[in-house]
Scaffold this motif. Structure first.
Motif, PDB file in Angstrom:
ATOM      1  N   VAL A  61       9.509 -33.607  11.445  1.00  0.00           N
ATOM      2  CA  VAL A  61       8.775 -32.690  12.762  1.00  0.00           C
ATOM      3  C   VAL A  61       7.380 -32.900  13.111  1.00  0.00           C
ATOM      4  N   PHE A  62       6.458 -31.950  12.173  1.00  0.00           N
ATOM      5  CA  PHE A  62       5.466 -31.261  12.032  1.00  0.00           C
ATOM      6  C   PHE A  62       4.292 -32.815  11.313  1.00  0.00           C
ATOM      7  N   GLY A  63       4.623 -33.328  10.762  1.00  0.00           N
ATOM      8  CA  GLY A  63       3.965 -33.937   9.906  1.00  0.00           C
ATOM      9  C   GLY A  63       2.640 -35.108  10.265  1.00  0.00           C
ATOM     10  N   SER A  64       1.781 -34.910   9.724  1.00  0.00           N
ATOM     11  CA  SER A  64       0.870 -35.690  10.023  1.00  0.00           C
ATOM     12  C   SER A  64       0.222 -36.835   8.413  1.00  0.00           C
ATOM     13  N   ALA A  65      -0.841 -37.304   8.363  1.00  0.00           N
ATOM     14  CA  ALA A  65      -1.479 -38.234   7.417  1.00  0.00           C
ATOM     15  C   ALA A  65      -1.422 -37.613   6.266  1.00  0.00           C
ATOM     16  N   ASP A  66      -2.309 -36.201   6.730  1.00  0.00           N
ATOM     17  CA  ASP A  66      -2.432 -35.498   5.941  1.00  0.00           C
ATOM     18  C   ASP A  66      -1.747 -34.879   4.600  1.00  0.00           C
ATOM     19  N   ALA A  67       0.153 -34.928   5.105  1.00  0.00           N
ATOM     20  CA  ALA A  67       1.048 -34.601   4.285  1.00  0.00           C
ATOM     21  C   ALA A  67       1.137 -35.918   3.591  1.00  0.00           C
ATOM     22  N   VAL A  68       0.679 -37.280   3.532  1.00  0.00           N
ATOM     23  CA  VAL A  68       1.450 -38.537   2.857  1.00  0.00           C
ATOM     24  C   VAL A  68       1.361 -38.226   1.692  1.00  0.00           C
ATOM     25  N   PRO A  69      -0.172 -37.630   0.969  1.00  0.00           N
ATOM     26  CA  PRO A  69      -0.499 -37.183  -0.548  1.00  0.00           C
ATOM     27  C   PRO A  69       0.198 -36.352  -1.257  1.00  0.00           C
ATOM     28  N   ALA A  70       0.864 -35.267  -0.154  1.00  0.00           N
ATOM     29  CA  ALA A  70       1.859 -34.339  -0.888  1.00  0.00           C
ATOM     30  C   ALA A  70       3.397 -35.014  -1.053  1.00  0.00           C
ATOM     31  N   LEU A  71       3.551 -35.599   0.039  1.00  0.00           N
ATOM     32  CA  LEU A  71       5.181 -36.264   0.062  1.00  0.00           C
ATOM     33  C   LEU A  71       5.126 -37.371  -0.998  1.00  0.00           C
ATOM     34  N   LYS A  72       4.510 -37.973  -1.566  1.00  0.00           N
ATOM     35  CA  LYS A  72       4.442 -39.851  -2.014  1.00  0.00           C
ATOM     36  C   LYS A  72       5.011 -39.082  -3.682  1.00  0.00           C
ATOM     37  N   PRO A  73       4.677 -38.413  -3.702  1.00  0.00           N
ATOM     38  CA  PRO A  73       4.781 -37.741  -5.876  1.00  0.00           C
ATOM     39  C   PRO A  73       6.520 -37.450  -5.679  1.00  0.00           C
ATOM     40  N   LEU A  74       6.980 -36.937  -4.163  1.00  0.00           N
ATOM     41  CA  LEU A  74       7.930 -36.004  -4.552  1.00  0.00           C
ATOM     42  C   LEU A  74       9.249 -37.686  -4.529  1.00  0.00           C
ATOM     43  N   LEU A  75       8.808 -38.760  -3.984  1.00  0.00           N
ATOM     44  CA  LEU A  75       9.829 -40.338  -4.314  1.00  0.00           C
ATOM     45  C   LEU A  75      10.573 -41.009  -5.259  1.00  0.00           C
ATOM     46  N   ALA A  76       9.323 -39.948  -6.572  1.00  0.00           N
ATOM     47  CA  ALA A  76      10.153 -40.040  -7.938  1.00  0.00           C
ATOM     48  C   ALA A  76      11.026 -38.685  -8.069  1.00  0.00           C
ATOM     49  N   ASP A  77      11.256 -38.154  -7.628  1.00  0.00           N
ATOM     50  CA  ASP A  77      11.690 -37.083  -7.811  1.00  0.00           C
ATOM     51  C   ASP A  77      13.575 -37.069  -7.396  1.00  0.00           C
ATOM     52  N   LYS A  78      14.111 -36.853  -8.397  1.00  0.00           N
ATOM     53  CA  LYS A  78      15.760 -37.648  -8.071  1.00  0.00           C
ATOM     54  C   LYS A  78      16.811 -36.715  -7.085  1.00  0.00           C
ATOM     55  N   GLU A  79      15.597 -35.485  -7.114  1.00  0.00           N
ATOM     56  CA  GLU A  79      16.201 -34.002  -6.413  1.00  0.00           C
ATOM     57  C   GLU A  79      15.782 -34.182  -4.559  1.00  0.00           C
ATOM     58  N   LEU A  80      14.725 -34.624  -4.556  1.00  0.00           N
ATOM     59  CA  LEU A  80      13.511 -34.212  -3.219  1.00  0.00           C
ATOM     60  C   LEU A  80      13.045 -35.633  -2.495  1.00  0.00           C
ATOM     61  N   CYS A  81      13.347 -36.630  -3.853  1.00  0.00           N
ATOM     62  CA  CYS A  81      13.260 -38.179  -3.305  1.00  0.00           C
ATOM     63  C   CYS A  81      13.707 -38.159  -1.759  1.00  0.00           C
ATOM     64  N   SER A  82      15.062 -38.227  -1.220  1.00  0.00           N
ATOM     65  CA  SER A  82      15.754 -38.623   0.309  1.00  0.00           C
ATOM     66  C   SER A  82      14.781 -37.481   1.322  1.00  0.00           C
ATOM     67  N   TRP A  83      14.523 -36.300   1.146  1.00  0.00           N
ATOM     68  CA  TRP A  83      13.772 -35.688   1.476  1.00  0.00           C
ATOM     69  C   TRP A  83      12.666 -35.955   1.987  1.00  0.00           C
TER      70      TRP A  83
END
Length: 205
Positions: A61-83
């Motif tokens: 809801v609130f995210g912008s481009a600034d949040a992307v670098p923190a979100l990308k590593p979570l794509l490899a986390d089986k528990e957090l990837c979908s979030w």
């Protein structure tokens, strides 16, 4: 333990802690300070995964481009990837799309399929070439996901890519490519182009 059993406790914790937004709820604009605090939660090594999952939901809801670098590593986390994908699908900045495209070459299996799905949800036209490469992936599930994403983007370019693989694909992937061609035909502005796609689908096995 199956993936569903692994994720269920985390999903329950997120719903209980974060709640579910009601329809029609007014979402206040986010300040940079607010976003920075959310990003800090994702970067923290001491934050619980349930807390990070809630944070991803808020960043949708609130995210912008600034949040992307923190979100990308979570794509490899089986528990957090979908979030993480929920947030990256919603962030309108092109940086989110680039992060998902870059992850294609870094992941495999279900994690890769999830990222491909998010690319389709975004309708990312810049992803047509890498999706086309994935059509020949040895994993039919990955190739089928790429076909689905191409159908979701549904441009003249994606139609060409989908058609090019229609004849040589395995039965499972061919079915997904046929569906992609059908959706491209439905979205086509040119009636002749749509007719060409319908004809190609009819001729395919």
């Amino acid at each position: 333990m199956s993936k569903s059993k692994l994720l269920f406790p985390l999903i329950v914790a997120v719903l209980l802690a974060g709640g579910v937004e009601s329809f029609g709820q007014t979402v206040p604009p986010a300040t940079k300070e607010h976003c920075d605090k959310l990003i800090a939660v994702l970067k923290s090594e001491t934050s619980a995964k349930a807390e990070k999952a809630i944070t991803c939901k808020k960043l949708a809801v609130f995210g912008s481009a600034d949040a992307v670098p923190a979100l990308k590593p979570l794509l490899a986390d089986k528990e957090l990837c979908s979030w993480a994908r929920i947030a990256l699908e919603a962030i309108p900045d092109t940086a989110a799309g680039k992060a998902l495209r870059n992850a294609v070459s870094e992941l495999d299996g279900e994690l890769l399929i999830g990222v491909i799905h998010s690319i389709g949800v975004r309708g990312d036209r810049s992803a047509v070439e890498p999706l086309g490469v994935l059509l020949s992936n040895s994993d039919d599930s990955v190739a089928s996901a790429a076909a689905w994403a191409l159908g979701s983007i549904a441009t003249a370019e994606t139609a060409i890519v989908a058609l090019s693989g229609l004849e040589d694909a395995s039965p499972k992937v061919r079915e997904a490519l046929g569906d992609a061609c059908l959706r491209c035909a439905e979205a086509a502005q040119d009636h002749r182009e749509a007719a060409r796609l319908y004809h190609a689908i009819r001729r395919a096995e």
